[in-house]
Scaffold this motif. Structure first.
Motif: not given
Length: 108
Positions: A30-35, A45-47, A69-76, A86-91
Motif C-alpha cells: 500500500i505504501a508503494a502504491i501511495l508513493e 482501490k485495486s491494491a 469491500r463495501q466500506k472501501l467503496d463508501d470511503i473512496l 475513513g481510509l485511516a479507520s478502514w486500515l
C-alpha cells in the motif's frame, strides 16, 4: 514427459495474494502504491482490494471481507478529509495504520 517432473505454475496474482497475507508485505504494498508519482485512477482501490482478498484467506471471514469491500467503496466515494479519515479507520480495522513520515531529501 514424466508427470512427477511437471512443475506447478503459480500466477502473478496468486503469488501477490499469497505474499500480501503477511501484514508487513501488505503495508509495504500500500505504501508503494501511495508513493506512485502518476498513479492510474483505480490503482489504490485495486491494491486495497488485493489486501482484502489476501486477508480473507487468513484473518477475515468471507462476511468480514465483503463488509470491508463495501466500506472501501463508501470511503473512496467520499472527498477531502472524510476520505482520508475513513481510509485511516478502514486500515485500522484491517490491522494496518496510515502514517506520515519525513520525506527523504533525495526524493524531492
Amino acid at each position: 514427459m514424466n508427470s512427477a517432473k511437471v512443475s506447478q505454475k503459480i500466477s502473478f496474482h496468486d503469488y501477490l495474494i499469497e505474499s500480501l497475507q503477511k501484514p508487513e508485505e501488505a503495508a509495504a504494498y500500500i505504501a508503494a502504491i501511495l508513493e506512485e508519482e502518476n498513479p492510474e485512477p483505480t490503482l489504490l482501490k485495486s491494491a486495497l482490494l488485493d489486501v482484502v482478498e489476501a486477508f480473507s484467506k487468513t484473518t477475515l471471514s468471507s462476511e468480514q471481507a465483503e463488509s470491508q469491500r463495501q466500506k472501501l467503496d463508501d470511503i473512496l466515494s467520499q472527498s477531502g478529509s472524510q476520505a482520508i479519515y475513513g481510509l485511516a479507520s478502514w486500515l485500522g480495522a484491517m490491522g494496518l495504520q496510515l502514517s506520515v513520515n519525513v520525506q527523504n531529501q533525495d526524493d524531492q
